[in-house]
Design a protein around this motif. Structure first.
Motif, short mmCIF file in Angstrom:
data_model
loop_
_atom_site.label_atom_id
_atom_site.label_comp_id
_atom_site.label_asym_id
_atom_site.label_seq_id
_atom_site.Cartn_x
_atom_site.Cartn_y
_atom_site.Cartn_z
N TYR A 130 0.89 -1.26 0.01
CA TYR A 130 0.13 0.01 -0.01
C TYR A 130 0.86 1.16 -0.06
O TYR A 130 1.97 1.30 0.44
CB TYR A 130 -1.01 -0.16 1.39
CG TYR A 130 -1.97 -1.14 1.25
CD1 TYR A 130 -3.21 -0.87 0.59
CD2 TYR A 130 -1.61 -2.34 1.89
CE1 TYR A 130 -4.09 -2.09 0.63
CE2 TYR A 130 -2.42 -3.58 1.61
CZ TYR A 130 -3.46 -3.41 1.33
OH TYR A 130 -4.39 -4.22 1.13
N GLU A 177 -3.78 4.32 3.74
CA GLU A 177 -4.56 3.68 2.72
C GLU A 177 -4.80 2.31 3.26
O GLU A 177 -6.02 1.98 2.86
CB GLU A 177 -3.61 3.79 1.21
CG GLU A 177 -4.33 2.99 0.10
CD GLU A 177 -3.28 2.78 -1.11
OE1 GLU A 177 -3.47 3.32 -2.01
OE2 GLU A 177 -2.08 2.05 -0.74
N PHE A 178 -3.93 1.37 3.81
CA PHE A 178 -4.20 0.38 4.26
C PHE A 178 -5.25 0.41 5.15
O PHE A 178 -6.17 -0.44 5.24
CB PHE A 178 -2.86 -0.25 5.03
CG PHE A 178 -3.11 -1.65 5.64
CD1 PHE A 178 -3.43 -2.84 5.05
CD2 PHE A 178 -3.28 -1.77 6.91
CE1 PHE A 178 -3.73 -3.97 5.39
CE2 PHE A 178 -3.36 -2.97 7.59
CZ PHE A 178 -3.56 -4.04 6.78
N ILE A 193 -7.88 2.44 5.31
CA ILE A 193 -8.95 2.64 4.73
C ILE A 193 -9.50 1.36 4.01
O ILE A 193 -10.65 0.91 4.00
CB ILE A 193 -8.74 3.66 3.74
CG1 ILE A 193 -8.95 5.22 4.49
CG2 ILE A 193 -10.09 3.78 2.71
CD1 ILE A 193 -8.06 6.34 3.45
N SER A 194 -8.79 0.76 3.28
CA SER A 194 -8.86 -0.57 2.68
C SER A 194 -9.54 -1.50 3.73
O SER A 194 -10.22 -2.70 3.23
CB SER A 194 -7.84 -1.09 2.13
OG SER A 194 -6.80 -1.75 3.00
N ILE A 195 -9.06 -1.75 5.01
CA ILE A 195 -9.62 -2.74 5.88
C ILE A 195 -10.76 -2.12 6.79
O ILE A 195 -11.15 -2.79 7.89
CB ILE A 195 -8.60 -3.50 6.45
CG1 ILE A 195 -7.81 -2.36 7.49
CG2 ILE A 195 -7.92 -4.18 5.75
CD1 ILE A 195 -6.91 -3.10 8.60
N ASP A 196 -11.18 -0.83 6.47
CA ASP A 196 -12.19 -0.06 7.10
C ASP A 196 -11.68 -0.20 8.97
O ASP A 196 -12.47 -0.49 9.49
CB ASP A 196 -13.38 -0.91 7.10
CG ASP A 196 -14.66 -0.21 7.48
OD1 ASP A 196 -14.45 1.25 7.47
OD2 ASP A 196 -15.49 -0.58 8.06
N GLU A 203 -6.01 -9.31 5.57
CA GLU A 203 -5.73 -8.48 4.41
C GLU A 203 -4.42 -8.66 3.76
O GLU A 203 -4.20 -8.58 2.51
CB GLU A 203 -6.07 -7.03 4.76
CG GLU A 203 -5.75 -6.01 3.98
CD GLU A 203 -7.01 -6.19 2.73
OE1 GLU A 203 -6.59 -5.32 1.65
OE2 GLU A 203 -8.08 -6.60 2.82
#
Length: 70
Positions: A18, A23-24, A26-29, A57
């Motif tokens: 990432y 950003e990471f 956000i990707s895993i909420d 993830e």
């Protein structure tokens, strides 16, 4: 012998996949502050559900992470 802590290895793995920790997150909420805290204070102090989410993830084994391997 590596001088990297498991948290530093985890951070490097995240950053290799990432653009940033944010950003990471956000990707895993997951809140950025939660991941930042895990990386700074140690995975041993983290909520198990959060560790599972991170491992899923990144495609790493939770049991391996628990014993300090990625």
């Amino acid at each position: 012998m590596s001088t990297l802590t498991i948290e530093n290895e985890l951070k490097e793995l995240i950053l290799s996949n990432y653009k940033s920790i944010r950003e990471f997150a956000i990707s895993i909420d997951m809140p950025y502050s939660t991941i930042d805290s895990i990386l700074k204070r140690g995975i041993g102090n983290a909520n198990v559900n959060n560790i599972i989410k991170i491992c899923d993830e990144l495609g790493i084994n939770v049991d391996d992470l628990a014993i300090g391997k990625i």
